[in-house]
Design an enzyme around this catalytic site. Structure first.
Site, mmCIF file in Angstrom:
data_model
loop_
_atom_site.group_PDB
_atom_site.id
_atom_site.type_symbol
_atom_site.label_atom_id
_atom_site.label_comp_id
_atom_site.label_asym_id
_atom_site.label_seq_id
_atom_site.Cartn_x
_atom_site.Cartn_y
_atom_site.Cartn_z
ATOM 1 N N TYR A 170 -14.599 4.432 8.171
ATOM 2 C CA TYR A 170 -15.508 2.923 8.452
ATOM 3 C C TYR A 170 -16.540 2.504 8.471
ATOM 4 C CZ TYR A 170 -10.619 2.249 6.241
ATOM 5 O OH TYR A 170 -9.563 1.689 5.657
ATOM 6 N N HIS A 226 -7.695 0.479 -3.887
ATOM 7 C CA HIS A 226 -8.606 1.266 -3.272
ATOM 8 C C HIS A 226 -9.443 2.455 -4.322
ATOM 9 C CE1 HIS A 226 -6.330 -0.299 1.127
ATOM 10 N NE2 HIS A 226 -6.865 -1.039 0.169
ATOM 11 N N ASP A 277 -12.824 3.188 -0.541
ATOM 12 C CA ASP A 277 -11.957 3.128 0.885
ATOM 13 C C ASP A 277 -13.109 3.818 1.472
ATOM 14 O OD1 ASP A 277 -9.681 2.550 2.038
ATOM 15 O OD2 ASP A 277 -8.530 4.560 0.996
ATOM 16 N N HIS A 278 -12.498 4.596 2.249
ATOM 17 C CA HIS A 278 -12.869 5.726 3.311
ATOM 18 C C HIS A 278 -13.867 6.531 2.359
ATOM 19 C CE1 HIS A 278 -8.256 6.050 4.819
ATOM 20 N NE2 HIS A 278 -9.018 5.563 4.818
ATOM 21 N N HIS A 334 1.119 -1.104 -0.029
ATOM 22 C CA HIS A 334 -0.071 -0.248 -0.109
ATOM 23 C C HIS A 334 0.812 1.256 0.207
ATOM 24 C CE1 HIS A 334 -2.612 3.169 1.229
ATOM 25 N NE2 HIS A 334 -3.634 2.555 1.609
ATOM 26 N N CYS A 348 -3.973 2.186 -4.528
ATOM 27 C CA CYS A 348 -4.845 2.856 -3.369
ATOM 28 C C CYS A 348 -5.296 4.477 -4.395
ATOM 29 C CB CYS A 348 -4.136 3.147 -1.823
ATOM 30 S SG CYS A 348 -5.261 4.590 -1.186
HETATM 31 C C1 DNO Z 1 -6.979 2.991 5.833
HETATM 32 C C2 DNO Z 1 -6.023 1.965 5.037
HETATM 33 C C3 DNO Z 1 -4.419 1.472 5.715
HETATM 34 C C4 DNO Z 1 -4.326 0.438 4.954
HETATM 35 C C5 DNO Z 1 -3.191 -0.308 5.631
HETATM 36 C C6 DNO Z 1 -2.439 -0.767 4.824
HETATM 37 O O1 DNO Z 1 -7.683 3.098 6.076
HETATM 38 O O2 DNO Z 1 -5.719 2.596 4.156
HETATM 39 O O3 DNO Z 1 -4.871 1.275 7.117
HETATM 40 O O4 DNO Z 1 -4.919 -1.413 5.444
HETATM 41 O O5 DNO Z 1 -1.921 1.030 5.862
HETATM 42 O O6 DNO Z 1 -1.150 -1.684 4.996
#
Ligand code: DNO
Length: 349
Positions: free
Chosen positions: A323, A264, A309-310, A197, A235
């Site tokens: 989340y 992501h 993602d978020h 990531h 991401c």
């Molecule tokens: C945040 C996530 C990160 C991700 C880590 C992967 O919400 O995108 O915490 O899980 O960086 O190792």
């Protein structure tokens, strides 16, 4: 493309039953949360998690994350034993049928924000990062920022930051090389693809080195071991927080090389200085052209995993910032809609 959703285990108020009701949901992205960083994940815990997810009618092909111990990032003598534990975790994950393991190589902090509750004009709240706020923090006085969970107290944090004083970018690269050279052969045997990531945000913070920030860095990671098992979690929101990064171009390049097993998708509103906040997924709401990014995945006939993602906090939802259920579910539906439209236009769906 397989749509997935992050789930934080049985204590997550966003239940598997809710997630299954999101249209087009293929599977879950999760982890074992009660094994200390550095120890091997027992096979029994992994199969229990998998069976729980399967019983809810969802797949568990992706783990996010298996965290890398700071001693490995620092290159301390204890790293060999810790890497052996990590390798054993990968063997167990492979035995349980896991296909992709997301991880990162960010010193001390995982993702970092200066506020988790920036209020947007529509009344929703979201995560935000302000460059000057971070620049004005003296880590020796302790860091009181909400954007990271950690088990370090102020003294431990100070000690850890002091250890990193002798670890510059070149040293961190060496330590990543050392790790990957030992881990990727194990991943290959276990049938797992390791997916790094990028750094979030993609800039050095508190003087700590950050080495996965842009196209050149991604290229360099992949060159360390030239294997499909050495791959990326692409991401959009992390890379997109630097306006110099062209996310769609990276998707095109690295899908063409077969090196993006996991994506992501997140939109951010960013300025040239690097301040940003997270927005709804829709292209019109943030700085990233999400449709162009999905088009790039479609043009590659992408068959890997994507997760929204978020999300913002909307409709009065409370809980883990970024989340909640609602805005991430809207994100998944939006991304599925884009995908259907793009595939139809291409005559393939
Ligand atoms: C945040 C996530 C990160 C991700 C880590 C992967 O919400 O995108 O915490 O899980 O960086 O190792």
């Amino acid at each position: 493309m397989k749509m997935t959703f992050r789930w934080f285990g049985p204590d997550d108020p966003v239940t598997l039953a809710y997630i299954r009701q999101i249209p087009g949901m293929y599977g879950i992205v999760s982890a074992i949360y009660d094994v200390p960083v550095g120890e091997t994940w027992p096979l029994a815990k992994i199969t229990e998690l998998r069976d729980t997810v399967h019983a809810a009618g969802l797949a568990l092909d992706v783990i996010e994350s298996v965290p890398v111990h700071e001693d490995i990032k620092l290159g301390k003598p204890s790293r060999d034993a810790l890497i052996a534990n990590y390798a054993q975790t990968l063997r167990h994950l492979g035995a349980a049928g896991i296909k992709v393991v997301c991880y990162n190589f960010m010193p001390v902090f995982d993702w970092m924000r200066t506020t988790l509750e920036k209020r947007l004009p529509d009344g929703s709240t979201t995560l935000a990062f302000d460059v000057d706020t971070v620049a004005n923090i003296n880590p020796d006085d302790g860091i009181q920022l909400p954007g990271w969970d950690t088990s370090y107290d102020a003294g431990q944090l100070r000690a850890l930051l002091a250890e990193y004083a002798s670890c510059d970018e070149a040293r961190l690269w060496e330590n990543l090389e050392y790790f990957l050279q030992r881990i990727i052969p194990v991943a290959e045997e276990a049938g797992i693809r390791m997916a790094i990531h990028p750094d979030d945000p993609p800039r050095p913070i508190f003087g700590l080195p950050r080495i996965v920030k842009n196209r050149e860095d991604l290229e360099r990671v992949l060159a360390i071991v030239d294997s499909p098992a050495n791959a990326l979690t692409l991401c959009s929101g992390s890379l997109g927080a630097d306006t110099a990064n062209d996310v769609a171009a990276m998707v095109r390049e690295f899908t063409a090389r077969g090196r993006i097993p996991f994506a992501h998708m997140r939109n951010v509103k960013v300025n040239d200085k690097g301040d940003f906040h997270e927005t709804a997924h829709r292209s019109a709401d943030g700085s990233l052209d999400m449709a162009a990014i999905m088009q790039a995945y479609s043009d590659a006939d992408y068959t890997g995993y994507i997760r929204p993602d978020h999300g913002r906090m909307i409709w009065g939802e409370t809980g883990k910032p970024g989340y909640g259920l609602y805005d991430r579910a809207l994100g998944a539906v939006y991304l599925n809609g884009l995908w259907e439209g793009i595939r139809r236009a291409k005559g393939v769906a």
